[in-house]
Design a protein around this motif. Structure first.
Motif, short mmCIF file in Angstrom:
data_model
loop_
_atom_site.label_atom_id
_atom_site.label_comp_id
_atom_site.label_asym_id
_atom_site.label_seq_id
_atom_site.Cartn_x
_atom_site.Cartn_y
_atom_site.Cartn_z
N ALA A 113 0.83 -1.20 0.00
CA ALA A 113 0.00 0.00 0.00
C ALA A 113 0.87 1.26 0.00
CB ALA A 113 -0.93 -0.01 1.22
N TYR A 114 1.96 1.22 0.74
CA TYR A 114 2.85 2.38 0.79
C TYR A 114 3.54 2.59 -0.56
CZ TYR A 114 6.38 5.64 2.54
OH TYR A 114 7.17 6.75 2.75
N LEU A 115 3.94 1.49 -1.20
CA LEU A 115 4.57 1.61 -2.52
C LEU A 115 3.58 2.15 -3.55
CD1 LEU A 115 6.70 -1.67 -2.69
CD2 LEU A 115 7.52 0.67 -2.38
N ALA A 116 2.33 1.73 -3.45
CA ALA A 116 1.31 2.25 -4.37
C ALA A 116 1.11 3.75 -4.13
CB ALA A 116 0.00 1.50 -4.18
N HIS A 117 1.14 4.15 -2.87
CA HIS A 117 1.02 5.58 -2.54
C HIS A 117 2.23 6.35 -3.07
CE1 HIS A 117 0.89 9.25 -0.14
NE2 HIS A 117 2.08 8.95 0.34
N ALA A 118 3.44 5.81 -2.84
CA ALA A 118 4.65 6.52 -3.25
C ALA A 118 4.73 6.67 -4.76
CB ALA A 118 5.89 5.80 -2.73
N GLY A 119 4.33 5.63 -5.49
CA GLY A 119 4.38 5.68 -6.94
C GLY A 119 3.11 6.19 -7.58
N GLN A 120 2.13 6.56 -6.74
CA GLN A 120 0.84 7.05 -7.24
C GLN A 120 0.25 6.08 -8.26
OE1 GLN A 120 -0.92 10.35 -6.11
NE2 GLN A 120 0.19 9.11 -4.61
N GLY A 121 0.25 4.80 -7.84
CA GLY A 121 -0.33 3.76 -8.67
C GLY A 121 0.66 3.00 -9.52
N LYS A 122 1.86 3.56 -9.74
CA LYS A 122 2.89 2.89 -10.53
C LYS A 122 3.73 2.04 -9.59
CE LYS A 122 5.31 2.11 -14.29
NZ LYS A 122 4.75 1.42 -15.46
N MET A 123 3.61 0.70 -9.69
CA MET A 123 4.31 -0.19 -8.76
C MET A 123 5.69 -0.56 -9.29
SD MET A 123 2.43 -0.63 -6.12
CE MET A 123 2.99 -2.13 -5.32
N PRO A 124 6.66 -0.70 -8.40
CA PRO A 124 8.00 -1.11 -8.81
C PRO A 124 8.07 -2.62 -9.02
CG PRO A 124 7.94 -0.87 -6.43
CD PRO A 124 6.58 -0.46 -6.94
N PHE A 125 9.20 -3.07 -9.52
CA PHE A 125 9.41 -4.51 -9.68
C PHE A 125 9.80 -5.13 -8.34
CE2 PHE A 125 12.77 -7.80 -10.33
CZ PHE A 125 11.90 -8.85 -10.61
N LEU A 126 9.11 -6.19 -7.97
CA LEU A 126 9.46 -6.98 -6.79
C LEU A 126 9.46 -8.45 -7.18
CD1 LEU A 126 7.26 -5.31 -4.02
CD2 LEU A 126 9.73 -5.07 -4.30
N LYS A 127 10.49 -9.16 -6.73
CA LYS A 127 10.47 -10.60 -6.91
C LYS A 127 9.46 -11.21 -5.94
CE LYS A 127 14.99 -10.57 -6.40
NZ LYS A 127 16.40 -10.97 -6.26
N MET A 128 9.01 -12.41 -6.25
CA MET A 128 8.09 -13.11 -5.35
C MET A 128 8.73 -13.17 -3.96
SD MET A 128 5.11 -14.56 -5.46
CE MET A 128 4.12 -15.61 -4.39
N PRO A 129 7.99 -12.81 -2.91
CA PRO A 129 8.62 -12.75 -1.59
C PRO A 129 9.16 -14.09 -1.12
CG PRO A 129 6.22 -12.58 -1.41
CD PRO A 129 6.56 -12.47 -2.86
N VAL A 130 10.30 -14.01 -0.46
CA VAL A 130 10.94 -15.19 0.12
C VAL A 130 10.77 -15.13 1.63
CG1 VAL A 130 13.14 -16.37 0.47
CG2 VAL A 130 12.62 -15.31 -1.74
N ARG A 131 10.38 -16.24 2.22
CA ARG A 131 10.22 -16.27 3.68
C ARG A 131 11.58 -16.57 4.32
NH1 ARG A 131 8.05 -19.18 8.43
NH2 ARG A 131 6.46 -17.80 9.31
N ARG A 132 12.04 -15.62 5.10
CA ARG A 132 13.32 -15.79 5.79
C ARG A 132 13.05 -16.28 7.21
NH1 ARG A 132 18.67 -13.73 5.64
NH2 ARG A 132 18.24 -12.52 3.76
N GLU A 133 13.64 -17.42 7.55
CA GLU A 133 13.50 -17.96 8.90
C GLU A 133 14.57 -17.34 9.78
OE1 GLU A 133 11.19 -19.81 9.99
OE2 GLU A 133 10.22 -20.56 8.19
N VAL A 134 14.14 -16.70 10.86
CA VAL A 134 15.09 -16.09 11.79
C VAL A 134 16.05 -17.15 12.34
CG1 VAL A 134 15.32 -14.87 13.98
CG2 VAL A 134 13.52 -14.23 12.38
N ALA A 135 15.52 -18.35 12.59
CA ALA A 135 16.35 -19.41 13.16
C ALA A 135 17.39 -19.95 12.18
CB ALA A 135 15.46 -20.57 13.62
#
Length: 860
Positions: free
Chosen positions: A229-251
């Motif tokens: 939502a913040y990226l959509a606000h910052a780009g005023q609807g123009k979204m940047p490129f993001l890779k599919m999220p990776v789950r990082r295990e803290v452990a």
């Protein structure tokens, strides 16, 4: 105009508003004052508002990025308001006096940058969103300049350590998050809803099946919703490129809190900046992406032995093949930064040069893949990386045919599509070239026709093409029979037009505008072709960065004579000839040699009590062993002759003194807070270094605290620990703590001067040499003489009374003291559980309270 500005300013809220007016971005009111102060530019006024002059300043559009960089570094956020129609469109819409429409097209913030001029090439620029759900904290972290996107779930008490690892440029939280210690941007709570976050992820990545999101927790989905939502606000609807999220295990990573990161100077030196840090000494990467990956590796060392050894095997392979390593590094050095070029293209801010960089990098990756594939006995990790270079042949060939060798950064003037790619475009260009030749021939004919040798045909943005002659020849062309039409009279020249010139000029202008339109269309087509393979291009960028890191670590190991560490299942630490990499490099630059030392921690000797004089090297010895552990688990060779260790789950460093005035904490308070965190969190698989605990308070209090901390670590935490101290009384603990061993840094006095040997030896130090160190520091002779006299009297008193440790001989063991406390608590608990509270009279209840208080050991 001011009404339009105020409407946009309301939309911009607390951001500075860059309001486009012609070739400038203007700022007004308080925005102008803040920007003028930060940028050191002139503050003027423009008209009035409410009866007061309106403060104003401005920056030229063509240089806006450099000014934006200064504002962002100063902590500002900026809203960019551009014209959304041309003056001609405004006139057609609302008449000749119509105001050109403007709107905010982008918010520029520290975490949403993509331009190279605004970013550090060697470090990630992380935007982080936090959300709570289900009793845990979700973290969504993204670097939109490179497409990096990860989700993490942590317990509340682990949040600080994880944020320290990420080192975010900007943090956003919902309205009710309530973390005052965070310098965060507050956003509407509705944006951090887990269901809305899941829907936003599915929409952004065009997922028909949401099963791919099932691994993420509610907290992680809520955080990702806030971030998108913040990226959509910052780009005023123009979204940047993001890779599919990776789950990082803290452990899955070595836990390192902020205090330890600061103490060990992992990616930033104590004085600020990269120089003097471990990263600065270690970094031999030749690619910006490799430098970012290396910083990420040493910020989050691994706990998976197989993954660590895979990294080490690749580094070993490059280390053992110096010629191959050199050729690979030369090839990598020539490649542009794929990840950030792709990020700009995906964000709609790409240029022909970005497409050219992607072409060159993917072509270079293809050639590198062919070279590495010919090598025999490739490491397993390299075998997994090489397929990421495949599949780009058609795209590379397209870009090679379509673009000139060095495309420009701007596309408005065209000229970036190669000849031969589009026959129609080539014809338009030929028409334009022929028209210019025709104008040159027309100029020569006009000179012959008029007899004016100084006649010239020129061009500018206002008049277009025109004939210019000196003023003295102007009258000759003014007559109607001359065939020329007067356009403009200057101080020393007169300008004219002609029917033939107008015809040729129109042909050139039309051909040029059609050519630019054709090139713009091709740019859009090429951009779409790139974006169609953005996931694969991002994977190539990651693979190149990993190879760069491995080759760079091999280069550093070869330079410094570092060794490949080995790992055991047992929680030990056996280092031969260990060195501090940063200190060793600093000494080498001055022509001096670093004194290497061994360290051997085992279950029966897991806690070393290290004593010795100041400046003797205790702190360096402690830090070097912590850095060796960190480097080894990051997959790097280490500065030692040999190193064997059991995996460390948490790394703690309480070394050095500092206060935190902003939070009202003294040096001693900071020390106690950090020590308390260690005692609360260290496990049997942790590694702890502690330096002079207890020094910030009175001698008796300090000794008591240090004594109890040593016992607590030995009996309760049972972790590997190096504990440096000046309290010689602590050496008596070796009599009761079976896994504690005594060591000291050696020093000698020679002809009244102290000689520091910087060698760690077994046994306790015979004395502290404090006065000898004071002499080295230059204290006046009379002060030194007085100190010696006082010391002699104190030592005599210690001999007579038993000194600071008098009375500790019959102190019960730490475990026995804990048992006594527990027994007292259990006795009170049993008594309370047997009470019938409702049957007690007020007097009986009061008597019982006094009795319980006495049994608890308190004064009545």
């Amino acid at each position: 105009m001011m009404a339009q500005y105020l409407e946009l300013k309301q939309k911009a809220q607390d951001c500075l508003l860059f309001y486009r007016m012609g070739d400038f971005f203007e700022l007004f009111f308080d925005d102008a004052k803040a920007a003028a102060k930060t940028l050191d530019i002139a503050l003027t006024t423009r008209g009035q508002h409410g009866g007061e002059p309106v403060p104003m300043c401005g920056v030229p559009v063509h240089a806006a990025e450099s000014y934006l960089a200064k504002l962002i570094r100063a902590g500002h956020r900026v809203a960019i308001a551009e014209q959304t129609e041309t003056p001609e469109e405004a006139k057609a819409r609302a008449g000749s006096k119509a105001l050109v429409a403007r709107d905010i097209i982008r918010f520029v913030t520290a975490g949403t940058l993509t331009e190279d001029s605004l970013l550090e090439a060697w470090s990630h620029n992380m935007l982080v969103a936090l959300a709570r759900a289900g009793g845990v904290v979700g973290i969504a972290a993204a670097d939109i300049s490179a497409g990096h996107f990860e989700l993490i779930q942590v317990e509340e008490d682990a949040l600080g350590a994880e944020l320290a690892r990420i080192n975010a440029s900007e943090v956003i939280v919902p309205e009710d998050f309530g973390a005052g210690w965070l310098d965060a941007i507050i956003r509407p709570k509705a944006e951090f809803d887990s269901q809305a976050g899941e829907e936003a992820l599915a929409a952004h990545f065009a997922l028909d099946d949401r099963g791919a999101l099932s691994a993420f927790s509610r907290a992680e989905l809520a955080a990702s919703g806030g971030l998108l939502a913040y990226l959509a606000h910052a780009g005023q609807g123009k979204m940047p490129f993001l890779k599919m999220p990776v789950r990082r295990e803290v452990a899955a990573h070595l836990a390192i809190d902020q205090a330890t990161r600061d103490s060990l100077e992992i990616v930033e030196a104590t004085g600020g900046g990269r120089k003097g840090s471990l990263l600065h000494d270690l970094d031999r990467t030749v690619m910006a992406a490799g430098a970012r990956q290396l910083a990420q590796d040493i910020s989050a060392p691994l706990l998976d032995r197989g993954a660590i050894e895979a990294r080490l095997a690749l580094t070993q392979w490059f280390h053992d093949a110096p010629l191959l390593r050199s050729s690979v590094r030369d090839a990598l050095k020539a490649l542009p930064d794929i990840a950030r070029a792709l990020g700009r293209v995906a964000a709609g801010r790409g240029s022909p040069r970005d497409l050219g960089q992607l072409r060159d990098a993917l072509d270079g990756a293809r050639n590198l893949r062919e070279r590495l594939a010919l090598q025999e006995e490739r490491p397993l990790l390299l075998g997994r990386l090489l397929p990421a270079f495949d599949g780009h042949g058609a795209l590379v060939d397209l870009l090679l045919r379509a673009l000139i060798e060095t495309p420009p950064t701007e596309h408005a003037q065209g000229g970036f599509i190669a000849d031969g790619y589009d026959a129609a475009l080539d014809q338009l260009r030929q028409t334009s070239r022929d028209g210019r030749k025709a104008i040159a021939a027309l100029e020569a004919r006009y000179r012959d026709q008029t007899g004016i040798n100084s006649l010239k045909i020129k061009h500018n943005a206002v008049l277009g093409y025109f004939v210019e002659v000196p003023s003295r020849h102007g009258d000759a062309l003014m007559s109607e029979e001359s065939g020329f039409t007067h356009r403009q009279t200057m101080a020393g020249a007169v300008r004219f037009n002609s029917a033939e010139l107008h015809e040729e000029a129109m042909r050139i202008v039309q051909a040029g505008s059609h050519a630019i339109a054709a090139e713009t269309a091709h740019l859009e087509e090429l951009t779409e072709a790139v974006l169609a393979r953005r996931e694969e291009i991002a994977a190539t960028a990651d693979a190149l960065a990993r190879i760069d890191v491995a080759a760079a670590l091999a280069e550093r190991a070869a330079e410094g004579g570092w060794c490949c560490p080995a790992f055991d299942d047992a929680p030990g630490l056996a280092i031969t000839g260990g060195r501090h990499p940063v200190v060793e490099s600093a000494l080498a630059a001055e022509g001096e040699r670093f004194i290497a030392n061994d360290c051997a921690l085992a279950p029966d000797s897991r806690l070393w009590l290290v004593s010795g004089p100041n400046m003797g090297g205790k702190s360096t010895f402690l830090r070097q062993n912590a850095l060796i552990v960190l480097l080894a688990q990051a997959g790097s060779f280490v500065p030692a002759t040999s190193a064997r260790l059991g995996l460390v789950d948490r790394l703690f460093s309480r070394v050095g003194a500092s206060d935190n005035l902003a939070r009202g904490q003294s040096t001693f308070m900071v020390e106690m807070v950090e020590t308390a965190a260690i005692l609360a969190q260290a496990t049997e698989r942790s590694f702890v270094i502690l330096d002079e605990v207890g020094r910030g308070t009175s001698t008796y209090d300090g000794l008591a605290i240090a004594w109890a901390v040593v016992e607590g670590i030995h009996e309760t935490n049972r972790c590997r620990c190096l504990f440096a101290t000046h309290y010689h009384e602590l050496t008596r603990l070796a009599e009761t703590l079976d896994a504690l061993s005594l060591h000291h840094v050696r020093a000698k006095e020679y002809k009244g001067d102290l000689v520091l040997l910087h060698e760690v030896a077994e046994g306790a130090a015979d004395r502290s040499y404090g006065i000898a160190v004071a002499k080295l520091a230059g204290l006046p002779p009379e002060v030194l003489a007085r100190a010696k006299d006082v010391l002699a009297r104190l030592e005599k008193g210690r001999a007579e009374t038993g000194g600071l440790a008098a009375g500790l001989g019959d102190l019960p063991l730490f475990s026995a003291a804990l048992d006594a406390v527990e027994a007292k608590v259990d006795k009170l608990r049993d008594k309370l559980s047997g009470l019938d509270i409702d049957a007690l009279s007020p007097r009986e209840a009061l008597d019982l309270l006094y009795e319980l208080k006495r049994e608890a050991g308190e004064d009545s």
